[in-house]
Design a protein around this motif. Structure first.
Motif, PDB file in Angstrom:
ATOM      1  N   ILE A 186      -4.741  60.209 -39.944  1.00 25.67           N
ATOM      2  CA  ILE A 186      -3.671  61.212 -40.035  1.00 25.67           C
ATOM      3  C   ILE A 186      -2.634  61.003 -38.931  1.00 25.67           C
ATOM      4  O   ILE A 186      -1.425  61.026 -39.174  1.00 25.67           O
ATOM      5  CB  ILE A 186      -4.287  62.621 -39.956  1.00 25.67           C
ATOM      6  N   LEU A 187      -3.101  60.776 -37.701  1.00 24.54           N
ATOM      7  CA  LEU A 187      -2.138  60.616 -36.612  1.00 24.54           C
ATOM      8  C   LEU A 187      -1.389  59.287 -36.716  1.00 24.54           C
ATOM      9  O   LEU A 187      -0.207  59.211 -36.394  1.00 24.54           O
ATOM     10  CB  LEU A 187      -2.810  60.791 -35.252  1.00 24.54           C
ATOM     11  N   VAL A 188      -2.055  58.239 -37.198  1.00 17.66           N
ATOM     12  CA  VAL A 188      -1.361  56.950 -37.339  1.00 17.66           C
ATOM     13  C   VAL A 188      -0.231  57.093 -38.363  1.00 17.66           C
ATOM     14  O   VAL A 188       0.863  56.575 -38.173  1.00 17.66           O
ATOM     15  CB  VAL A 188      -2.352  55.832 -37.717  1.00 17.66           C
ATOM     16  N   GLU A 199      -4.187  47.486 -44.213  1.00 12.95           N
ATOM     17  CA  GLU A 199      -3.530  47.423 -42.896  1.00 12.95           C
ATOM     18  C   GLU A 199      -4.098  48.498 -41.959  1.00 12.95           C
ATOM     19  O   GLU A 199      -4.288  48.261 -40.778  1.00 12.95           O
ATOM     20  CB  GLU A 199      -2.034  47.636 -43.059  1.00 12.95           C
ATOM     21  N   MET A 200      -4.375  49.668 -42.549  1.00 14.45           N
ATOM     22  CA  MET A 200      -4.963  50.752 -41.741  1.00 14.45           C
ATOM     23  C   MET A 200      -6.343  50.322 -41.217  1.00 14.45           C
ATOM     24  O   MET A 200      -6.685  50.563 -40.056  1.00 14.45           O
ATOM     25  CB  MET A 200      -5.070  52.021 -42.588  1.00 14.45           C
ATOM     26  N   PHE A 202      -7.390  47.297 -40.685  1.00 10.94           N
ATOM     27  CA  PHE A 202      -7.175  46.265 -39.673  1.00 10.94           C
ATOM     28  C   PHE A 202      -6.795  46.928 -38.347  1.00 10.94           C
ATOM     29  O   PHE A 202      -7.358  46.617 -37.285  1.00 10.94           O
ATOM     30  CB  PHE A 202      -6.054  45.324 -40.150  1.00 10.94           C
ATOM     31  N   LEU A 203      -5.872  47.890 -38.434  1.00 17.49           N
ATOM     32  CA  LEU A 203      -5.407  48.572 -37.218  1.00 17.49           C
ATOM     33  C   LEU A 203      -6.577  49.295 -36.531  1.00 17.49           C
ATOM     34  O   LEU A 203      -6.736  49.251 -35.315  1.00 17.49           O
ATOM     35  CB  LEU A 203      -4.314  49.569 -37.599  1.00 17.49           C
ATOM     36  N   LYS A 204      -7.402  49.937 -37.340  1.00 20.95           N
ATOM     37  CA  LYS A 204      -8.538  50.692 -36.788  1.00 20.95           C
ATOM     38  C   LYS A 204      -9.496  49.749 -36.040  1.00 20.95           C
ATOM     39  O   LYS A 204      -9.924  50.032 -34.930  1.00 20.95           O
ATOM     40  CB  LYS A 204      -9.280  51.408 -37.919  1.00 20.95           C
ATOM     41  N   GLN A 205      -9.765  48.609 -36.673  1.00 22.73           N
ATOM     42  CA  GLN A 205     -10.661  47.615 -36.039  1.00 22.73           C
ATOM     43  C   GLN A 205     -10.086  47.133 -34.716  1.00 22.73           C
ATOM     44  O   GLN A 205     -10.769  47.087 -33.698  1.00 22.73           O
ATOM     45  CB  GLN A 205     -10.755  46.377 -36.929  1.00 22.73           C
ATOM     46  N   GLN A 206      -8.804  46.764 -34.755  1.00 18.98           N
ATOM     47  CA  GLN A 206      -8.161  46.245 -33.546  1.00 18.98           C
ATOM     48  C   GLN A 206      -8.108  47.321 -32.469  1.00 18.98           C
ATOM     49  O   GLN A 206      -8.303  47.064 -31.295  1.00 18.98           O
ATOM     50  CB  GLN A 206      -6.719  45.772 -33.841  1.00 18.98           C
ATOM     51  N   PHE A 207      -7.878  48.554 -32.901  1.00 19.45           N
ATOM     52  CA  PHE A 207      -7.767  49.634 -31.924  1.00 19.45           C
ATOM     53  C   PHE A 207      -9.101  49.863 -31.213  1.00 19.45           C
ATOM     54  O   PHE A 207      -9.147  50.095 -30.010  1.00 19.45           O
ATOM     55  CB  PHE A 207      -7.284  50.926 -32.597  1.00 19.45           C
ATOM     56  N   ARG A 208     -10.185  49.746 -31.964  1.00 20.43           N
ATOM     57  CA  ARG A 208     -11.512  49.939 -31.329  1.00 20.43           C
ATOM     58  C   ARG A 208     -11.786  48.842 -30.305  1.00 20.43           C
ATOM     59  O   ARG A 208     -12.350  49.086 -29.250  1.00 20.43           O
ATOM     60  CB  ARG A 208     -12.602  49.997 -32.395  1.00 20.43           C
ATOM     61  N   GLU A 209     -11.353  47.626 -30.622  1.00 23.95           N
ATOM     62  CA  GLU A 209     -11.498  46.495 -29.694  1.00 23.95           C
ATOM     63  C   GLU A 209     -10.643  46.771 -28.431  1.00 23.95           C
ATOM     64  O   GLU A 209     -11.069  46.526 -27.313  1.00 23.95           O
ATOM     65  CB  GLU A 209     -11.015  45.232 -30.421  1.00 23.95           C
ATOM     66  N   PHE A 210      -9.459  47.302 -28.667  1.00 25.76           N
ATOM     67  CA  PHE A 210      -8.522  47.592 -27.571  1.00 25.76           C
ATOM     68  C   PHE A 210      -9.091  48.671 -26.633  1.00 25.76           C
ATOM     69  O   PHE A 210      -9.190  48.504 -25.432  1.00 25.76           O
ATOM     70  CB  PHE A 210      -7.184  48.040 -28.185  1.00 25.76           C
ATOM     71  N   ILE A 211      -9.543  49.760 -27.223  1.00 22.93           N
ATOM     72  CA  ILE A 211      -9.953  50.930 -26.429  1.00 22.93           C
ATOM     73  C   ILE A 211     -11.236  50.640 -25.629  1.00 22.93           C
ATOM     74  O   ILE A 211     -11.459  51.229 -24.562  1.00 22.93           O
ATOM     75  CB  ILE A 211     -10.088  52.177 -27.345  1.00 22.93           C
ATOM     76  N   ALA A 212     -12.037  49.679 -26.114  1.00 23.52           N
ATOM     77  CA  ALA A 212     -13.289  49.358 -25.416  1.00 23.52           C
ATOM     78  C   ALA A 212     -13.030  48.825 -24.013  1.00 23.52           C
ATOM     79  O   ALA A 212     -13.907  48.879 -23.148  1.00 23.52           O
ATOM     80  CB  ALA A 212     -14.086  48.351 -26.228  1.00 23.52           C
ATOM     81  N   MET A 238       2.159  43.255 -32.839  1.00 23.59           N
ATOM     82  CA  MET A 238       2.885  42.446 -33.834  1.00 23.59           C
ATOM     83  C   MET A 238       3.081  43.239 -35.122  1.00 23.59           C
ATOM     84  O   MET A 238       4.153  43.263 -35.710  1.00 23.59           O
ATOM     85  CB  MET A 238       2.082  41.180 -34.147  1.00 23.59           C
ATOM     86  N   MET A 239       1.990  43.901 -35.517  1.00 28.41           N
ATOM     87  CA  MET A 239       2.046  44.656 -36.764  1.00 28.41           C
ATOM     88  C   MET A 239       3.052  45.818 -36.649  1.00 28.41           C
ATOM     89  O   MET A 239       3.877  46.041 -37.539  1.00 28.41           O
ATOM     90  CB  MET A 239       0.640  45.212 -37.029  1.00 28.41           C
ATOM     91  N   ILE A 240       3.000  46.524 -35.515  1.00 28.03           N
ATOM     92  CA  ILE A 240       3.896  47.685 -35.355  1.00 28.03           C
ATOM     93  C   ILE A 240       5.354  47.220 -35.257  1.00 28.03           C
ATOM     94  O   ILE A 240       6.251  47.847 -35.810  1.00 28.03           O
ATOM     95  CB  ILE A 240       3.468  48.532 -34.146  1.00 28.03           C
ATOM     96  N   LYS A 241       5.563  46.078 -34.592  1.00 26.13           N
ATOM     97  CA  LYS A 241       6.948  45.601 -34.474  1.00 26.13           C
ATOM     98  C   LYS A 241       7.515  45.219 -35.844  1.00 26.13           C
ATOM     99  O   LYS A 241       8.703  45.389 -36.079  1.00 26.13           O
ATOM    100  CB  LYS A 241       7.015  44.432 -33.500  1.00 26.13           C
ATOM    101  N   SER A 242       6.651  44.740 -36.744  1.00 19.54           N
ATOM    102  CA  SER A 242       7.209  44.409 -38.065  1.00 19.54           C
ATOM    103  C   SER A 242       7.547  45.723 -38.810  1.00 19.54           C
ATOM    104  O   SER A 242       8.531  45.783 -39.547  1.00 19.54           O
ATOM    105  CB  SER A 242       6.276  43.495 -38.863  1.00 19.54           C
TER     106      SER A 242
END
Ligand code: HEM
Length: 485
Positions: A186-188, A199-200, A202-212, A238-242
């Motif tokens: 919802i917030l994304v 894409e959502m 993918f973003l969730k997976q990457q975000f979990r890697e980031f926040i760790a 990269m994804m957000i910039k596109s």
């Protein structure tokens, strides 16, 4: 070593000690002249200071141990050495309020190195002055808008209803995981306009890697935790910039289509200033996902935990929400219906007080600062520790009891309790007061409404709160639900 070099070395050491002594004496004199002094306390061990004591206490079943011991020895404001910096710790509501109210002429935000590396220099949490005020104003205005609250309410309805449809009789649910999935999506969508799909995911997976890596060792070597988190951040950026590029192209083509709702990226690119670059916008969108994955789901999870242990509060909550549901029948509930559920809001307030999702924040003094007779020397950090204030019996009777009614009482009998808002600061204060506080409350209220009007539940197994590095339930708060007839 010959005699001459030995004498030179000794002379240098002696000179260094003299300079140290003089600067300390000058500082003490200056602070004495101003009638204030460095708070009592201890610097702990060389280099690590008292960090290990602080962290081990935060991890332990008695997280108050570190603060309580020092409060008894030195008072509510004391000196320590934490996370590599000499630090003044404030567990005093008024001193903390003064720190929060000060601007960048006195204090700037301070975070451990791994966090600043990951958030980036243009993160709203780190920048100061006009740029911070501008971004805060833009996103704060957007988060407060009725348009966004209506969208969040519709999205919450559809995601929560969709999730609960799959909860069968005696279904086992991990509240923390369920709420993370719902709130993140919802917030994304509110931030970058992305809907459900690949894409959502993918973003969730990457975000979990980031926040760790947010509280990892500040080592950026390939393979290290911090390195992997930085790589994940690059992929998200990269994804957000596109997405930003598409929006800018749309803007150049005559503006946003009326069919698409406005999101935070639209708000920032609509601003004419050159300062809001694509890098800055994408970095900040990623930082804003932290409360979506962490703070808001934890708020909801803790509310469920405290309610499970307090049948009286749960009964009042059910009554209030059932009454609203029955009164409105098939009519769809709006965001202000949820925000005006007074006992539900009190439950959320009390959860914020007891749960201390953000236990405190750190600032660095850019000059010698004096507050209530305490000196905070230039270059030192100050930790405003909300947790000790929220659990202080001089502000809250039976501070360790979950009692939403205390906020109700405060509203109608202010003389009975200390009403000063500085004893309740889960969202910080001053210029950096959390701009997402209404959204957090709204999402928690909607989730609780669906839960208590459709289900009863029992806690499935013993679980407990972990307080470090972030607050969460150790096992994710497993419950077994039973659908109401
Ligand atoms: C239970 C949920 C939340 C809690 C406990 C919380 C707590 C806080 C606190 C204590 C601060 C002050 C930080 C400081 O002074 O340095 C803050 C700042 C901030 N919060 Fe939240 N927050 C929550 C939810 C949200 C949400 C949902 C959003 C938006 C999506 C959000 C966005 C922000 C932003 C952008 C700032 C930085 C403001 C600035 O420095 O100008 N927060 N939050």
């Amino acid at each position: 070593m010959d005699d001459q070099s030995l004498t030179t070395s000794l002379a240098l050491i002696f000179l260094f000690l003299i300079i140290l002594l003089i600067s300390k004496t000058c500082r003490n004199r200056a602070s004495r002249d101003a009638g204030c002094r460095l708070p009592a306390g201890s610097g702990g061990w060389p280099l690590v200071g008292e960090t290990l004591h602080f962290v081990s206490s935060a991890y332990s079943p008695s997280p108050e141990r570190f603060m309580d011991k020092r409060r008894r020895l030195y008072g509510k404001v004391f000196r320590s050495h934490l996370f590599g910096s000499p630090t003044i710790v404030s567990t005093d509501a008024e001193v903390s309020r003064c720190v929060l109210q000060s601007d960048a002429r006195a204090f700037v935000p301070w975070y451990p190195k791994s966090l600043t590396e990951l958030m980036g220099q243009s993160s709203i949490l780190l920048i100061n002055g006009n740029l911070q005020r501008r971004i805060h104003g833009l996103i704060g205005g957007f988060f407060k808008s009725a348009e966004l609250k209506a969208q969040i309410t519709r999205d919450m309805h559809s995601y929560v209803s969709h999730s609960v449809v799959n909860w069968r009789h005696h279904h086992r649910i991990l509240v923390q995981e369920q709420t993370k999935n719902i709130v993140f999506q919802i917030l994304v969508r509110a931030l970058i306009g992305l809907g459900p799909g690949k894409e959502m995911q993918f973003l969730k997976q990457q975000f979990r890697e980031f926040i760790a890596g947010l509280m990892s060792l500040p080592v950026k070597l390939p393979g290290s935790r911090l390195y992997r988190s930085l790589q994940a951040k690059k992929r998200m950026a990269m994804m957000i910039k596109s997405i930003i590029a598409e929006k800018r192209a749309e803007q150049a083509d005559g503006g946003r289509s009326q069919r698409r709702s406005r999101d935070a990226v639209d708000v920032l690119i609509d601003d004419a200033s050159d300062e809001l670059t694509d890098d800055l916008i994408s970095d900040n969108m990623i930082d804003l996902m932290i409360p979506a994955e962490d703070s808001v789901p934890v708020l909801i999870t803790l509310a469920v935990k405290y309610l499970s242990e307090c049948p009286l509060a749960l009964r009042h909550l059910e009554e209030e929400n059932m009454e609203l549901k029955q009164r409105r029948g098939v009519e769809e509930l709006q965001w202000n219906d949820y925000m005006s559920l007074s006992f539900t809001q009190d439950v959320i307030t009390e959860t914020l007080r007891m749960g201390n999702i953000i236990s405190g924040i750190m600032r660095k003094a850019v000059k010698d600062v004096e507050i209530k007779g305490h000196l905070i020397p230039k270059g030192w950090c100050v930790l405003t520790y909300f947790r000790s204030v929220h659990l202080d019996e001089s502000h809250y009777e039976e501070a360790y009891e979950f009692n939403p009614a205390i906020f109700f009482l405060r509203l109608f009998a202010p003389q009975e309790k200390d009403m000063s808002s500085c004893s309740f600061t889960p969202f910080g204060g001053g210029q950096r007061l959390c701009p997402g506080l209404d959204l957090a409350r709204l999402e928690a209220a909607i989730f609780l409404h669906h839960l208590v009007t459709n289900f009863t539940w029992v806690a499935e197994e013993e679980d407990h709160i972990v307080n470090f590095p972030t607050v969460r339930m150790k096992r994710g708060m497993p419950i077994r639900v039973r659908r109401k007839s």
